[in-house]
Design an enzyme around this catalytic site. Structure first.
Site, PDB file in Angstrom:
ATOM      1  CB  THR A 207      -0.976  -0.033   1.202  1.00 35.46           C
ATOM      2  OG1 THR A 207      -1.879   1.066   1.112  1.00 35.46           O
ATOM      3  CG2 THR A 207      -0.237   0.002   2.524  1.00 35.46           C
TER       4      THR A 207
ATOM      5  CE  LYS B  37      -1.387   0.669  -3.626  1.00 35.89           C
ATOM      6  NZ  LYS B  37      -2.780   0.944  -4.031  1.00 35.89           N
TER       7      LYS B  37
ATOM      8  CD  GLU C 278      -0.074  -4.930 -21.763  1.00 31.26           C
ATOM      9  OE1 GLU C 278      -0.830  -4.229 -22.458  1.00 31.26           O
ATOM     10  OE2 GLU C 278       0.206  -6.116 -22.032  1.00 31.26           O
TER      11      GLU C 278
ATOM     12  CG  ASP D 168      -5.297  -1.390  -6.191  1.00 27.16           C
ATOM     13  OD1 ASP D 168      -5.875  -2.129  -5.361  1.00 27.16           O
ATOM     14  OD2 ASP D 168      -4.335  -0.661  -5.896  1.00 27.16           O
TER      15      ASP D 168
ATOM     16  NE  ARG E 113      -9.377  19.042  -2.911  1.00 19.48           N
ATOM     17  CZ  ARG E 113     -10.451  19.644  -2.424  1.00 19.48           C
ATOM     18  NH1 ARG E 113     -10.573  20.960  -2.550  1.00 19.48           N
ATOM     19  NH2 ARG E 113     -11.401  18.949  -1.821  1.00 19.48           N
TER      20      ARG E 113
ATOM     21  NE  ARG F 100      -2.213  15.759  -6.917  1.00 18.19           N
ATOM     22  CZ  ARG F 100      -1.647  14.646  -6.491  1.00 18.19           C
ATOM     23  NH1 ARG F 100      -1.313  13.713  -7.357  1.00 18.19           N
ATOM     24  NH2 ARG F 100      -1.392  14.447  -5.220  1.00 18.19           N
TER      25      ARG F 100
END
Length: 276
Positions: free
Chosen positions: A65, A69, A81, A106, A154, A158
């Site tokens: 976690t 990662k 991949e 995930d 925000r 980003r």
């Protein structure tokens, strides 16, 4: 089923909140893997190389976690991949010869969680947030979304990152300012990837008939947005749904078992959350 003691664990910082030990141990119990253990370790990026370097042949795999990662990638012999596409590994499997292979469960976990709730394909979607989970959400949407994805963020930095991820994943991404995030709520699928409390103010702006919300949080649950969404009759996919589905894939990869016990793992997670 197991001829020797095998070990697995989840690493991260902070890690005390992780439900992964509960889910994996429940799977081991159902699968009859009495000689398997699953632990948690508080490990940051600095300590990761030494920790992995000291692991013995009894180790089958690791769950990772934040903030590990991306940090783990240089330590691996091979990366799938999917993991390479999002530059994030949440699963490491050790082969008998010591090779370390990284994967990202995930992304398929998100797709599986949505499919379980009847979402096979959407014409468009919205993402709230632009962190690491948002890139996995984009990769999942690359598999099921046929049109535009709008990401509400925000900062300009980003926004640029999300557009870059879109180009990399071949997803049509448009970015919008977080101040306009209430516009996201009318999308066929809204994926909230923000920290606890970040979407609370949006709960008062829901349309009369919201479609589907995928909120990646699971503790505390429900979030204010998820609770209001359900009250308005919309479908809600929870962070626990994601956690369980990605853990199922981890168990299967680490143990070699063809089918991990999804229902038992979910029940164990629900019990653990109820006790908090």
């Amino acid at each position: 089923m197991s001829a020797q003691k095998r070990r697995a664990a989840v690493l991260g910082s902070p890690i005390a909140h992780s439900l992964s030990p509960v889910l994996h141990r429940a799977a081991y119990g159902e699968l009859g893997l009495g000689d398997w253990s699953y632990d948690r370790f508080e490990i940051n990026e600095t300590a990761l190389p030494e920790f992995i370097g000291k692991l013995g042949p009894e180790w089958a795999g690791l769950s990772l976690t934040m903030p590990l990662k991306r940090a783990v990638i240089p330590l691996l012999d091979e990366v799938s991949e999917t993991a390479a596409a999002v530059e994030a590994v949440n699963t490491v499997v050790f082969a008998d010869d010591g090779r370390r292979t990284g994967d990202n469960t995930d992304v398929p976990g998100m797709v599986a969680a949505l499919r379980e709730h009847g979402i096979e394909q959407v014409e468009s979607a919205a993402i709230l947030g632009a962190g690491a989970t948002a890139s996995s959400a984009l990769a999942a949407l690359a598999r099921i979304c046929t049109g535009e994805v709008v990401a509400y963020v925000r900062s300009d930095a980003r926004a640029a990152e999300m557009r870059q991820w879109g180009e990399r994943l071949d997803v049509a991404v448009r970015t919008a300012d977080w101040a306009d995030a209430k516009e996201a709520l009318g999308a066929p699928l809204v994926i909230a990837t923000t920290p606890a409390g970040a979407t609370d103010d949006l709960a008062g702006s829901l349309p009369e008939r919201p479609a589907t919300l995928f909120d990646v949080l699971y503790d505390p649950w429900p979030t204010t947005l998820a609770a209001r969404w359900s009250a308005y009759g919309g479908a809600v996919v929870s962070g626990l749904d994601l956690l369980v589905h990605q853990a199922v894939l981890q168990v299967e990869q680490m143990t070699g078992c063809a089918s991990a016990p999804l229902d038992a793992m979910r029940r164990a997670g629900e019990r653990a959350l109820a006790e908090r």
